[in-house]
Design an enzyme around this catalytic site. Structure first.
Site, PDB file in Angstrom:
ATOM      1  N   MET A 144      22.835   2.079 -71.902  1.00 18.69           N
ATOM      2  CA  MET A 144      22.916   3.438 -71.352  1.00 18.69           C
ATOM      3  C   MET A 144      22.583   4.482 -72.420  1.00 18.69           C
ATOM      4  O   MET A 144      22.945   5.659 -72.276  1.00 18.69           O
ATOM      5  CB  MET A 144      24.310   3.696 -70.773  1.00 18.69           C
ATOM      6  CG  MET A 144      24.630   2.742 -69.623  1.00 18.69           C
ATOM      7  SD  MET A 144      25.823   3.426 -68.467  1.00 18.69           S
ATOM      8  CE  MET A 144      27.201   3.714 -69.554  1.00 18.69           C
ATOM      9  N   HIS A 148      23.979   2.690 -80.968  1.00 24.99           N
ATOM     10  CA  HIS A 148      24.594   2.511 -82.279  1.00 24.99           C
ATOM     11  C   HIS A 148      24.273   1.102 -82.779  1.00 24.99           C
ATOM     12  O   HIS A 148      23.513   0.365 -82.120  1.00 24.99           O
ATOM     13  CB  HIS A 148      26.106   2.758 -82.195  1.00 24.99           C
ATOM     14  CG  HIS A 148      26.784   2.005 -81.084  1.00 24.99           C
ATOM     15  ND1 HIS A 148      26.810   0.630 -81.026  1.00 24.99           N
ATOM     16  CD2 HIS A 148      27.438   2.435 -79.966  1.00 24.99           C
ATOM     17  CE1 HIS A 148      27.475   0.240 -79.951  1.00 24.99           C
ATOM     18  NE2 HIS A 148      27.856   1.323 -79.271  1.00 24.99           N
ATOM     19  N   HIS A 176      24.301  -1.892 -80.343  1.00 27.09           N
ATOM     20  CA  HIS A 176      23.096  -2.073 -79.532  1.00 27.09           C
ATOM     21  C   HIS A 176      21.958  -2.642 -80.384  1.00 27.09           C
ATOM     22  O   HIS A 176      21.203  -3.509 -79.940  1.00 27.09           O
ATOM     23  CB  HIS A 176      22.650  -0.742 -78.925  1.00 27.09           C
ATOM     24  CG  HIS A 176      23.686  -0.075 -78.061  1.00 27.09           C
ATOM     25  ND1 HIS A 176      24.361   1.061 -78.459  1.00 27.09           N
ATOM     26  CD2 HIS A 176      24.167  -0.381 -76.835  1.00 27.09           C
ATOM     27  CE1 HIS A 176      25.202   1.426 -77.507  1.00 27.09           C
ATOM     28  NE2 HIS A 176      25.118   0.570 -76.508  1.00 27.09           N
ATOM     29  N   GLN A 235      27.756   3.337 -61.726  1.00 25.54           N
ATOM     30  CA  GLN A 235      28.886   2.656 -62.345  1.00 25.54           C
ATOM     31  C   GLN A 235      29.959   3.615 -62.852  1.00 25.54           C
ATOM     32  O   GLN A 235      30.928   3.180 -63.475  1.00 25.54           O
ATOM     33  CB  GLN A 235      28.415   1.717 -63.455  1.00 25.54           C
ATOM     34  CG  GLN A 235      27.917   2.397 -64.721  1.00 25.54           C
ATOM     35  CD  GLN A 235      27.286   1.385 -65.658  1.00 25.54           C
ATOM     36  OE1 GLN A 235      26.228   0.821 -65.413  1.00 25.54           O
ATOM     37  NE2 GLN A 235      27.938   1.133 -66.788  1.00 25.54           N
ATOM     38  N   GLY A 272      26.852  -7.522 -74.931  1.00 27.54           N
ATOM     39  CA  GLY A 272      27.867  -7.475 -75.985  1.00 27.54           C
ATOM     40  C   GLY A 272      29.226  -7.929 -75.472  1.00 27.54           C
ATOM     41  O   GLY A 272      29.643  -7.565 -74.380  1.00 27.54           O
ATOM     42  N   GLN A 329      32.521  -7.524 -68.361  1.00 25.36           N
ATOM     43  CA  GLN A 329      31.144  -7.307 -67.901  1.00 25.36           C
ATOM     44  C   GLN A 329      30.282  -8.545 -68.152  1.00 25.36           C
ATOM     45  O   GLN A 329      29.515  -8.967 -67.281  1.00 25.36           O
ATOM     46  CB  GLN A 329      30.565  -6.092 -68.630  1.00 25.36           C
ATOM     47  CG  GLN A 329      29.085  -5.865 -68.407  1.00 25.36           C
ATOM     48  CD  GLN A 329      28.626  -4.541 -68.983  1.00 25.36           C
ATOM     49  OE1 GLN A 329      28.880  -3.492 -68.420  1.00 25.36           O
ATOM     50  NE2 GLN A 329      27.969  -4.574 -70.132  1.00 25.36           N
ATOM     51  N   VAL A 343      30.180  -5.605 -82.637  1.00 26.01           N
ATOM     52  CA  VAL A 343      29.935  -4.996 -83.942  1.00 26.01           C
ATOM     53  C   VAL A 343      31.005  -3.929 -84.169  1.00 26.01           C
ATOM     54  O   VAL A 343      31.299  -3.132 -83.265  1.00 26.01           O
ATOM     55  CB  VAL A 343      28.524  -4.388 -84.015  1.00 26.01           C
ATOM     56  CG1 VAL A 343      28.304  -3.674 -85.343  1.00 26.01           C
ATOM     57  CG2 VAL A 343      27.479  -5.481 -83.809  1.00 26.01           C
ATOM     58  N   LEU A 388      32.424  -0.462 -82.305  1.00 28.34           N
ATOM     59  CA  LEU A 388      31.474   0.624 -82.055  1.00 28.34           C
ATOM     60  C   LEU A 388      31.369   0.848 -80.554  1.00 28.34           C
ATOM     61  O   LEU A 388      31.346  -0.095 -79.764  1.00 28.34           O
ATOM     62  CB  LEU A 388      30.097   0.269 -82.623  1.00 28.34           C
ATOM     63  CG  LEU A 388      29.998   0.135 -84.130  1.00 28.34           C
ATOM     64  CD1 LEU A 388      28.548  -0.122 -84.528  1.00 28.34           C
ATOM     65  CD2 LEU A 388      30.508   1.379 -84.824  1.00 28.34           C
ATOM     66  N   SER A 439      29.678   4.049 -77.688  1.00 22.23           N
ATOM     67  CA  SER A 439      29.085   5.384 -77.515  1.00 22.23           C
ATOM     68  C   SER A 439      30.189   6.409 -77.289  1.00 22.23           C
ATOM     69  O   SER A 439      30.047   7.572 -77.649  1.00 22.23           O
ATOM     70  CB  SER A 439      28.133   5.368 -76.323  1.00 22.23           C
ATOM     71  OG  SER A 439      27.163   4.358 -76.499  1.00 22.23           O
TER      72      SER A 439
HETATM   73  P1  AMP Z   1      26.361   0.447 -73.150  1.00 20.35           P
HETATM   74  O1  AMP Z   1      25.089   1.164 -73.421  1.00 20.35           O
HETATM   75  O2  AMP Z   1      27.490   0.921 -74.006  1.00 20.35           O
HETATM   76  O3  AMP Z   1      26.699   0.317 -71.709  1.00 20.35           O
HETATM   77  O4  AMP Z   1      26.168  -1.036 -73.661  1.00 20.35           O
HETATM   78  C1  AMP Z   1      24.959  -1.729 -73.587  1.00 20.35           C
HETATM   79  C2  AMP Z   1      25.176  -3.088 -74.189  1.00 20.35           C
HETATM   80  O5  AMP Z   1      25.600  -2.964 -75.535  1.00 20.35           O
HETATM   81  C3  AMP Z   1      26.272  -3.881 -73.476  1.00 20.35           C
HETATM   82  O6  AMP Z   1      25.869  -5.238 -73.381  1.00 20.35           O
HETATM   83  C4  AMP Z   1      27.444  -3.719 -74.393  1.00 20.35           C
HETATM   84  O7  AMP Z   1      28.377  -4.775 -74.299  1.00 20.35           O
HETATM   85  C5  AMP Z   1      26.761  -3.724 -75.740  1.00 20.35           C
HETATM   86  N1  AMP Z   1      27.629  -3.131 -76.760  1.00 20.35           N
HETATM   87  C6  AMP Z   1      28.263  -1.934 -76.717  1.00 20.35           C
HETATM   88  N2  AMP Z   1      29.017  -1.761 -77.823  1.00 20.35           N
HETATM   89  C7  AMP Z   1      28.872  -2.881 -78.575  1.00 20.35           C
HETATM   90  C8  AMP Z   1      29.403  -3.331 -79.829  1.00 20.35           C
HETATM   91  N3  AMP Z   1      30.244  -2.590 -80.543  1.00 20.35           N
HETATM   92  N4  AMP Z   1      29.032  -4.543 -80.282  1.00 20.35           N
HETATM   93  C9  AMP Z   1      28.166  -5.320 -79.570  1.00 20.35           C
HETATM   94  N5  AMP Z   1      27.635  -4.956 -78.389  1.00 20.35           N
HETATM   95  C10 AMP Z   1      27.981  -3.761 -77.899  1.00 20.35           C
END
Ligand code: AMP
Length: 282
Positions: A30, A34, A37, A61, A147, A153, A176, A184, A186
């Site tokens: 989304m 960081h 991602h 969502q 992640g 999820q 991470v 980490l 967003s």
């Molecule tokens: P988001 O954009 O936050 O919805 O996440 C996109 C993808 O990045 C999802 O598969 C998340 O699980 C993954 N993600 C978000 N934060 C982290 C993190 N700290 N470490 C690893 N993967 C992450």
């Protein structure tokens, strides 16, 4: 790195790769990217020939009282991060490119969406599954990278891909963290420096839970209570959605620790909802 806004553009960008039989890796995001991602993209680049990342803040969502409008949007930075991490194609559609105004079909399941975040974010996983299903159809990847920070999820997507027969390998990638352990996210951008300190309660709680299990504690209620105490010690005003001790496959709560165990937390600090988890082997 190609940036495409439309399905037609995506098809065109991928056609030469498909013709040459190259494997395609996919990382849905989304935006507000960081190092977490970036790690998914880097992993995809190691394991597949062509890496597609999507940047799409999915309205489906978010609940009506959630942060869709205010969700951080940092597209120019995101593109720099994606390029450095090894993405080849970025798919960044507008909402209208993803959803027809009268769209009425969604994807959902009954069991894995019920525990943990289920009651606190009604409809959230339906929105996630629907958008990921559509993105899978459009990208047609060989492997997709998710992640483990969003543990529920990942489980939901694994089961969806299995149940609906997508020939896509779902790859779990480790969370991470900052040097002090904070996962980490967003949404960390919403935290004041004081709230940022309070957020370390989640890290402390998972450490405490892990330590108790390793030391032989088998009663889930004891572990859950200790995790709550750790959170509230650092953040007395926190609202704990859950501090759960659960089965890592079904996500259902367990009473006694018998094998690998999921410790999962969702905590509101101010207006920011943070999640984290750990899988612990006794
Ligand atoms: P988001 O954009 O936050 O919805 O996440 C996109 C993808 O990045 C999802 O598969 C998340 O699980 C993954 N993600 C978000 N934060 C982290 C993190 N700290 N470490 C690893 N993967 C992450």
């Amino acid at each position: 790195m190609k940036v495409v806004r439309t399905v037609a553009g995506l098809r065109k960008a991928l056609a030469p790769h498909r013709r040459r039989g190259r494997s395609i890796g996919f990382v849905p995001t989304m935006g507000a990217l960081h190092a977490g991602h970036a790690a998914l993209v880097a992993r995809a680049a190691r394991e597949t020939d062509v890496v597609v990342a999507s940047v799409f803040v999915n309205p489906l969502q978010f609940g009506p009282k959630e942060d869709f409008a205010g969700y951080p949007r940092t597209f120019a930075r995101d593109l720099r991060l994606l390029r450095r991490a090894g993405a080849d194609v970025v798919f960044a559609p507008a909402v209208a490119e993803m959803y027809r105004p009268d769209a009425d079909t969604t994807v959902d399941q009954t069991r894995l969406v019920r525990p943990l975040c289920g009651p606190f974010r009604p409809g959230h996983f339906r929105g996630v599954q629907t958008v990921v299903a559509k993105l899978f159809n459009r990208v047609q990847p060989d492997a997709a990278f998710f992640g483990l920070k969003d543990y529920q999820q990942v489980r939901v997507i694994e089961r969806m891909a299995r149940d609906l027969d997508w020939p896509i390998r779902i790859v779990r990638c480790p969370t991470v963290r900052e040097p002090d352990g904070l996962a980490l996210s967003s949404r960390n951008a919403y935290l004041s420096s004081d709230q940022r300190r309070q957020a370390l309660g989640l890290v402390a709680a998972l450490r405490r839970g892990r330590k108790m299990i390793r030391a032989g504690e088998r009663r889930a209620v004891r572990i859950a209570a200790a995790m709550r105490t750790e959170i509230l010690a650092r953040s007395p005003g926190a609202r704990i959605d859950y501090a759960a001790v659960a089965d890592p496959v079904t996500l259902e709560p367990v009473k006694r620790i018998r094998g690998r165990t999921l410790l999962a937390l969702a905590v509101r600090i101010g207006k920011t909802r943070l999640i984290d988890n750990a899988v612990v082997s006794p």
